[in-house]
Design an enzyme around this catalytic site. Structure first.
Site, mmCIF file in Angstrom:
data_model
loop_
_atom_site.group_PDB
_atom_site.id
_atom_site.type_symbol
_atom_site.label_atom_id
_atom_site.label_comp_id
_atom_site.label_asym_id
_atom_site.label_seq_id
_atom_site.Cartn_x
_atom_site.Cartn_y
_atom_site.Cartn_z
ATOM 1 N N ASN A 32 0.837 -1.211 0.000
ATOM 2 C CA ASN A 32 0.000 0.000 0.000
ATOM 3 C C ASN A 32 0.875 1.265 0.000
ATOM 4 O OD1 ASN A 32 0.966 0.224 2.592
ATOM 5 N ND2 ASN A 32 -1.028 0.475 3.576
ATOM 6 N N LYS A 89 -4.277 -3.617 13.126
ATOM 7 C CA LYS A 89 -5.116 -4.213 12.073
ATOM 8 C C LYS A 89 -4.252 -4.835 10.987
ATOM 9 C CE LYS A 89 -9.296 -1.387 11.847
ATOM 10 N NZ LYS A 89 -9.937 -0.336 11.047
ATOM 11 N N ASN A 97 -5.816 -12.709 6.379
ATOM 12 C CA ASN A 97 -6.003 -12.744 4.922
ATOM 13 C C ASN A 97 -4.958 -13.645 4.246
ATOM 14 O OD1 ASN A 97 -8.303 -11.158 4.852
ATOM 15 N ND2 ASN A 97 -7.137 -9.246 4.813
ATOM 16 N N GLY A 100 -5.875 -17.271 5.118
ATOM 17 C CA GLY A 100 -7.051 -17.702 4.351
ATOM 18 C C GLY A 100 -6.660 -18.058 2.926
ATOM 19 N N TYR A 143 2.488 -2.708 17.791
ATOM 20 C CA TYR A 143 3.392 -3.499 16.944
ATOM 21 C C TYR A 143 3.671 -4.849 17.591
ATOM 22 C CZ TYR A 143 7.575 -4.542 14.132
ATOM 23 O OH TYR A 143 8.496 -5.132 13.296
ATOM 24 N N TYR A 157 -4.051 -21.725 12.652
ATOM 25 C CA TYR A 157 -4.364 -22.202 11.290
ATOM 26 C C TYR A 157 -3.558 -23.473 10.970
ATOM 27 C CZ TYR A 157 -7.340 -18.478 9.378
ATOM 28 O OH TYR A 157 -8.391 -17.633 9.100
HETATM 29 P P1 NAD Z 1 9.390 -1.316 5.679
HETATM 30 O O1 NAD Z 1 8.571 -0.296 6.403
HETATM 31 O O2 NAD Z 1 10.428 -0.830 4.739
HETATM 32 O O3 NAD Z 1 8.462 -2.327 4.875
HETATM 33 C C1 NAD Z 1 7.127 -2.617 5.219
HETATM 34 C C2 NAD Z 1 6.326 -2.640 3.918
HETATM 35 O O4 NAD Z 1 4.970 -2.979 4.208
HETATM 36 C C3 NAD Z 1 6.302 -1.281 3.223
HETATM 37 O O5 NAD Z 1 6.536 -1.440 1.848
HETATM 38 C C4 NAD Z 1 4.895 -0.777 3.506
HETATM 39 O O6 NAD Z 1 4.429 0.166 2.538
HETATM 40 C C5 NAD Z 1 4.126 -2.075 3.522
HETATM 41 N N1 NAD Z 1 2.868 -1.993 4.267
HETATM 42 C C6 NAD Z 1 2.663 -1.478 5.499
HETATM 43 N N2 NAD Z 1 1.370 -1.583 5.848
HETATM 44 C C7 NAD Z 1 0.748 -2.205 4.809
HETATM 45 C C8 NAD Z 1 -0.597 -2.588 4.560
HETATM 46 N N3 NAD Z 1 -1.558 -2.361 5.461
HETATM 47 N N4 NAD Z 1 -0.883 -3.192 3.390
HETATM 48 C C9 NAD Z 1 0.072 -3.420 2.454
HETATM 49 N N5 NAD Z 1 1.362 -3.058 2.629
HETATM 50 C C10 NAD Z 1 1.689 -2.460 3.800
HETATM 51 O O7 NAD Z 1 10.033 -2.243 6.795
HETATM 52 P P2 NAD Z 1 10.971 -3.539 6.666
HETATM 53 O O8 NAD Z 1 12.141 -3.305 7.542
HETATM 54 O O9 NAD Z 1 11.171 -3.894 5.260
HETATM 55 O O10 NAD Z 1 10.054 -4.636 7.375
HETATM 56 C C11 NAD Z 1 9.413 -5.673 6.662
HETATM 57 C C12 NAD Z 1 8.765 -6.634 7.639
HETATM 58 O O11 NAD Z 1 9.764 -7.221 8.468
HETATM 59 C C13 NAD Z 1 7.740 -5.990 8.567
HETATM 60 O O12 NAD Z 1 6.673 -6.881 8.766
HETATM 61 C C14 NAD Z 1 8.513 -5.820 9.856
HETATM 62 O O13 NAD Z 1 7.655 -5.825 10.984
HETATM 63 C C15 NAD Z 1 9.436 -7.013 9.831
HETATM 64 N N6 NAD Z 1 10.642 -6.784 10.653
HETATM 65 C C16 NAD Z 1 11.653 -6.007 10.180
HETATM 66 C C17 NAD Z 1 12.780 -5.794 10.973
HETATM 67 C C18 NAD Z 1 13.953 -5.000 10.497
HETATM 68 O O14 NAD Z 1 14.890 -4.801 11.290
HETATM 69 N N7 NAD Z 1 14.034 -4.530 9.272
HETATM 70 C C19 NAD Z 1 12.840 -6.354 12.270
HETATM 71 C C20 NAD Z 1 11.766 -7.107 12.716
HETATM 72 C C21 NAD Z 1 10.675 -7.341 11.897
#
Ligand code: NAD
Ligand code: UDP
Length: 309
Positions: A32, A89, A97, A100, A143, A157
């Site tokens: 998004n 959310k 989703n 599913g 978070y 699931y």
């Molecule tokens: P990021 O913010 O660069 O990437 C998250 C992506 O999800 C973005 O492209 C954002 O636009 C998209 N997004 C957010 N909400 C959305 C929604 N409702 N619908 C569709 N897309 C949505 O962060 P990242 O570092 O690339 O993290 C990616 C994943 O890894 C996340 O789930 C994060 O929680 C997890 N994570 C990352 C780290 C880290 O150190 N980088 C550590 C722990 C967990």
């Protein structure tokens, strides 16, 4: 295989897209664009194996796929606290989703969980068996608890509907394509030093984190997804542990310039220490271990940010 990556235009999602495209897979990258950027995947647009779809993971979606990586969720505290209800959310509805879809298509589904499920840990380093110390009502809870609930949904699931799951618990990861406005510590310090601004260390800077370079993490993701020994959760991270003051000094040493270290207020519930126990990853992921030390990873990351600021 045809593989869906939610959050595919983000920092980690774009590197994962690169790796899977290079392995010959077809990618549906769904995002998004809340924190992700089209420029992260611009080089893939036009590739017949790559499809970019603007869609919010909280709204149902239908694709025919073999694997799903669920990465959609803002990851930096300022971004996930911007609209905390939406953050919960995103984790909860997004997990439902994806699960599913996996149930219908029989796709294997991978959840990007986090070391934040350990909260402010009282066990150090953190093994996967540690249940954590999370404040359920604080500023980080949207978070932390969202990700914990996503893990619960994945396991239910799996137990109830035989969905084929994998769960990774990611520890702080950094590298090229982080957004300069991301707000996490590595990008903040580098961008501040490159701009000649003061380096903002929160609190006394004695809190610790363990920083993993993105290439090491993504290698671990793909290995975890494609092995059949464990569904997880499996920690992936680099056990090298640093205080925020040490990190600031490493960044200043590489960039030079006139920036001074200044201290700002420590955010509420900021974990005091964090370091992964990676025994399970080593055991199940074919000898995986991180290869890129912090100094070297910082060098690549600084080179990237020089093109951005
Ligand atoms: P990021 O913010 O660069 O990437 C998250 C992506 O999800 C973005 O492209 C954002 O636009 C998209 N997004 C957010 N909400 C959305 C929604 N409702 N619908 C569709 N897309 C949505 O962060 P990242 O570092 O690339 O993290 C990616 C994943 O890894 C996340 O789930 C994060 O929680 C997890 N994570 C990352 C780290 C880290 O150190 N980088 C550590 C722990 C967990
Ligand atoms: N931090 C800091 N200065 C900044 C940004 C973050 O000192 O400009 C600290 C933050 O308080 C935390 C650590 O760096 O102790 C890691 O923060 P980050 O937001 O990167 O990740 P998380 O706290 O989620 O591990």
């Amino acid at each position: 295989m045809r593989i869906l990556i939610t959050g595919g235009a983000g920092f980690l999602g774009s590197h994962l897209s690169d790796k899977l495209i290079n392995q010959g897979h077809e990618i549906i990258c769904m995002d998004n664009f809340f924190t992700g950027r089209k420029e992260n995947v611009a080089h893939l647009v036009g590739n017949p194996k790559f499809e970019l779809v603007r869609h919010d993971v909280i709204d149902p979606f239908k694709f025919e796929v073999d694997q799903i990586y669920n990465l959609a969720c803002p990851a930096s505290p300022p971004h996930y606290q911007y609209n905390p209800i939406k953050t919960t959310k995103t984790s909860v509805m997004g997990a439902i989703n994806c699960l599913g879809l996996a149930k219908r298509t029989k796709a294997r589904v991978f959840q990007a969980s986090t070391s934040e499920v350990y909260g402010d840990p009282t066990v150090h380093p953190q093994p996967e068996s540690y249940w954590g110390n999370v404040n359920p009502i604080g500023r980080r809870s949207c978070y932390d608890e969202g990700k914990r609930c996503a893990e619960t949904l994945f396991f239910d699931y799996h137990r109830e509907n035989k969905v084929d799951i994998r769960i990774v618990r990611i520890f702080n990861t950094y590298g090229p394509r982080m957004n300069p406005d991301d707000g996490r510590v590595v990008s903040n310090f580098i961008v501040q030093a490159l701009r000649g601004q003061d380096i903002t260390v929160y609190g006394d800077g004695q809190q610790t984190r363990s920083f993993c370079y993105v290439d090491d993490l993504i290698e671990g993701f793909v290995r975890l997804m494609n092995q059949t020994e464990t569904v997880g959760p499996v920690n992936i991270g680099n056990p090298g542990e640093f205080t925020m003051l040490q990190l600031a000094e490493l960044v200043l040493k590489q960039i030079g310039g006139k920036s001074k270290i200044i201290h700002k207020e420590l955010p509420a519930d900021d974990p005091k220490q964090r370091r992964p126990d990676i025994s399970l990853a080593k055991k199940y992921l074919g000898g995986w271990e991180p290869k890129v030390p912090l100094e070297e990873g910082l060098k690549h990351t600084i080179a990237y940010f020089k093109t951005q600021v």
